[in-house]
Design an enzyme around this catalytic site. Structure first.
Site, mmCIF file in Angstrom:
data_model
loop_
_atom_site.group_PDB
_atom_site.id
_atom_site.type_symbol
_atom_site.label_atom_id
_atom_site.label_comp_id
_atom_site.label_asym_id
_atom_site.label_seq_id
_atom_site.Cartn_x
_atom_site.Cartn_y
_atom_site.Cartn_z
ATOM 1 N N VAL A 3 0.814 -1.212 0.000
ATOM 2 C CA VAL A 3 0.000 0.000 0.000
ATOM 3 C C VAL A 3 0.850 1.266 0.000
ATOM 4 C CG1 VAL A 3 -0.272 0.008 2.527
ATOM 5 C CG2 VAL A 3 -1.973 1.156 1.086
ATOM 6 N N CYS A 53 19.703 -3.502 0.868
ATOM 7 C CA CYS A 53 18.917 -3.428 -0.364
ATOM 8 C C CYS A 53 18.760 -1.982 -0.827
ATOM 9 C CB CYS A 53 17.552 -4.072 -0.145
ATOM 10 S SG CYS A 53 16.500 -4.092 -1.614
ATOM 11 N N CYS A 85 12.377 -10.425 3.017
ATOM 12 C CA CYS A 85 11.614 -10.752 1.804
ATOM 13 C C CYS A 85 12.097 -12.014 1.115
ATOM 14 C CB CYS A 85 11.628 -9.564 0.840
ATOM 15 S SG CYS A 85 13.223 -9.233 0.069
#
Length: 376
Positions: A21, A111, A210
């Site tokens: 979102v 990252c 992730c």
């Protein structure tokens, strides 16, 4: 949206869309502000589990589809870029190597440094884009002299400047964080997404690493490093139990210790030290985790490097609080002294220095000094 010299005209913006979102609303706000926005989802994982329904993280095929649907609603072009090889080399392999060396890395920070604001940014600039937009909660503020500064988000509860503390001046010059200068709750962000017709409005946040689909970090490391049984000892060297790999532990850890007997005082034991050389994990009482100084390497500065010792506030973990420190750069190493002892500082993590809300810079914690004795 915070202005910089480049933000005074419509820009070509590449919006990194994870399928969540925050990044969807950030892309929508950038488009609404008049910028020429293109959405991109980064395919970062070659792990087959990432393609199964219900896999956790932010690298799944479902996330890619969610990002595409959001881009369609916003009305912007959308692409998927395969950066899996670069991600594996710069983030996953680094993550494994750091744990193997007895350190605790932060893959999200890595990252941002190597993927979103290096590989992605470089490709974006080569294609003629002016900026990369993400859903991070932070601010880039322009000073009167034209210098860009990275600041905490207006809403401290959602601030993510810690994981952006590795960005340098060049990267900040092309960074856009549309969510950072608004004081809104996550519920309000979700409500905005719903008003915009974005289906991700009700999508749960991802709090996992992730690239570890099942959330089992120890299992992930064991698959790559193999089991290596060793001893768990107390500070006197007494053997208390065994482990299947010292790499599976982190400083301050309490749960998951394979210790058969309680401490003599009945208090819990915590991981105090990890020795990859001896494959030994040392445990002890909570107070033995207190440190009053640390050394940090590989400093990166958001602006000019400090020219002498200074007093700052510091953050030592992504969701940690602030603590006052005295810091000085000595021969390329950041020497930090805490105003009061701090508990459970893990080598491998980042220390981010702040002057008020401004990010001064960051460095990787190499070693700590215990508040009661020698180096940890």
């Amino acid at each position: 949206m915070t202005e910089t010299p480049q933000r005074t005209r419509p820009l070509r913006v590449l919006a990194a869309m994870s399928g969540g979102v925050d990044s969807a609303v950030a892309a929508a706000r950038a488009a609404e502000a008049g910028h020429d926005v293109t959405g991109v989802h980064l395919a970062l994982s070659a792990n087959p589990q990432s393609f199964r329904t219900g896999a956790r993280g932010c690298c799944t095929i479902e996330d890619s589809r969610d990002a595409r649907r959001a881009a369609d609603v916003i009305g912007i072009p959308f692409y998927v870029w395969d950066l899996a090889d670069r991600f594996r080399e710069d983030v996953v392999e680094d993550f494994v190597a750091e744990y193997e060396a007895g350190r605790t890395p932060n893959p999200c920070l890595r990252c941002n440094e190597k993927i979103k604001f290096a590989a992605l940014l470089d490709k974006a600039l080569a294609l003629g884009f002016d900026a990369v937009c993400t859903g991070h909660y932070a601010q880039v503020i322009l000073r009167e002299d034209g210098v860009r500064e990275l600041h905490r988000a207006s809403d401290m509860a959602k601030d993510q400047s810690y994981v952006l503390g590795v960005l340098d001046d060049r990267q900040l010059a092309h960074a856009m964080f549309p969510l950072g200068d608004t004081v809104t709750t996550k519920d309000e962000i979700r409500a905005e997404a719903e008003r915009r017709g974005l289906a991700v409005a009700k999508k749960p946040d991802s709090h996992d690493i992730c690239f570890i689909a099942d959330g089992n970090t120890q299992g992930f490391l064991a698959d790559r490093l193999g089991k290596a049984e060793g001893d768990i000892v107390d500070e006197a060297g007494n053997r208390l139990g065994t482990h299947e790999g010292a790499y599976g532990y982190t400083i301050g850890q309490r749960k998951g210790l394979r210790i058969g007997t309680p401490a003599p005082d009945g208090k819990p034991r915590y991981v105090l030290d990890i020795s990859p050389v001896n494959n030994t994990v040392t445990v002890g009482p909570a107070e033995a985790l207190d440190v009053d100084a640390l050394r940090a390497i590989k400093p990166r500065w958001c602006g000019a490097a400090p020219t002498g010792p200074g007093t700052y506030t510091a953050q030592l973990r992504a969701h940690g609080g602030e603590t006052e420190v005295r810091a000085e750069l000595v021969d390329g190493t950041l020497e930090v002294t805490f105003s009061e002892p701090v508990r459970g500082v893990a080598p491998g993590q980042a220390i981010v220095l702040y002057d008020g809300t401004r990010v001064v810079g960051s460095a990787t914690i190499a070693s700590t000094t215990r508040a009661t004795a020698g180096a940890a």
